[in-house]
Design a protein around this motif. Sequence first.
Motif, short mmCIF file in Angstrom:
data_model
loop_
_atom_site.label_atom_id
_atom_site.label_comp_id
_atom_site.label_asym_id
_atom_site.label_seq_id
_atom_site.Cartn_x
_atom_site.Cartn_y
_atom_site.Cartn_z
N SER A 44 90.82 22.72 23.92
CA SER A 44 89.90 22.91 24.92
C SER A 44 89.50 24.54 24.81
O SER A 44 90.47 25.06 25.02
CB SER A 44 90.55 22.37 26.36
OG SER A 44 90.45 20.98 26.29
N THR A 97 93.59 18.14 19.49
CA THR A 97 92.55 18.59 20.49
C THR A 97 92.78 19.95 21.00
O THR A 97 93.72 20.43 21.23
CB THR A 97 92.51 17.65 21.43
OG1 THR A 97 92.45 16.10 21.15
CG2 THR A 97 91.42 18.09 22.50
N LYS A 114 86.74 20.62 22.25
CA LYS A 114 86.28 20.36 23.65
C LYS A 114 85.55 21.73 24.37
O LYS A 114 86.45 22.56 24.66
CB LYS A 114 87.16 19.58 24.55
CG LYS A 114 87.39 18.35 23.97
CD LYS A 114 88.53 17.54 24.80
CE LYS A 114 88.08 17.30 26.06
NZ LYS A 114 89.17 16.56 26.97
N VAL A 164 81.17 18.82 22.50
CA VAL A 164 82.22 18.62 21.71
C VAL A 164 81.94 18.46 20.38
O VAL A 164 80.93 18.48 19.83
CB VAL A 164 83.19 17.19 21.95
CG1 VAL A 164 83.58 17.23 23.37
CG2 VAL A 164 82.13 16.13 21.66
N TYR A 192 89.67 18.51 16.95
CA TYR A 192 88.67 17.93 17.95
C TYR A 192 88.55 19.11 18.99
O TYR A 192 89.55 19.21 19.87
CB TYR A 192 89.10 16.61 18.55
CG TYR A 192 88.11 16.16 19.55
CD1 TYR A 192 86.91 15.58 19.24
CD2 TYR A 192 88.47 16.06 20.87
CE1 TYR A 192 86.16 14.81 19.84
CE2 TYR A 192 87.54 15.52 21.78
CZ TYR A 192 86.43 14.83 21.37
OH TYR A 192 85.56 14.32 22.34
#
Length: 285
Positions: free
Chosen positions: A116, A114, A76, A81, A74
């Motif tokens: 970023s 996740t 971001k 996203v 995932y």
Amino acid sequence: MNASLKILCLFFTLYSFDVFAQPVTPGEHGLKEFRIEDKKLGTINFYVDTTNLKSKSPLFIETNGSGGMPLCLYIKGQKFVTTYTSYSSLLLDKTKDKFHYVILGKPGTAFCDTLSLDMGVEEFQKNGAKAVMLNYRFSPEYTKRLSLYWRVEATKVVVSYLIKHGFWDRTKLVAYGYSEGGQVVPALAVAEKRITHVISVVGSGLNQFYGDILEWRIKAQRGEISQQGAQDSIVSYMAKVTDIYKNPNNVTKEFGGHSYKRWASFGSSIPFEKPQKVKYTNLLN
């Protein structure tokens, strides 16, 4: 561009990249998660499609490429996203009605993680693969355990589990692998006698260290670099290869984004020789 980045670029080209929907659980991907605790191998996570979960069917095992990436990442960014998957959703769709589609996670790696990134969607579309490679950190457990031995033995454990729990109808048991997985499945077919079909895609036929050597020789032949330049590169490269073989279980030294242990384990196997040791049939039969 090192080998790991090349593979990640291939993932971004061939597999899922969706800026709208963000499925992040196994269930949202049509998969059910299973876990096995093994004394030698540690935790083995694997996933089976849920289409005909309670019926006996042929098995189709996907063995994915290199690196400690989760099956779902995932991402971001700035005002966007997206999700990226390192398994083939196309294969899942094509096999789930006739087979149980199965894929293993990497050691010490959750199904989804996740990341970023400080970039907008346009920059990500141009440089996303490189950004992911530079910023995502593989787990210590992955670095400690990942080897050809782990991938083969973990898959054998999963096959035994699926048979014991009534998933296999004892017809076809297909081992499909691409890139690093394409090097795993020939060794897996020798070690796991119940496999009936082997599909190896873009895995090296020779010891994987030959790839860069051949590339330098080809560039020299084309006149893109000098013969001496090619030779100098090969001499420097072989010094690193020699160090890897001198330290085959070292997990603190790295080369091309992977531990010495990983490189030495795959370097000990010649994929091209494995089919000579196993009887196999054509998937189309």
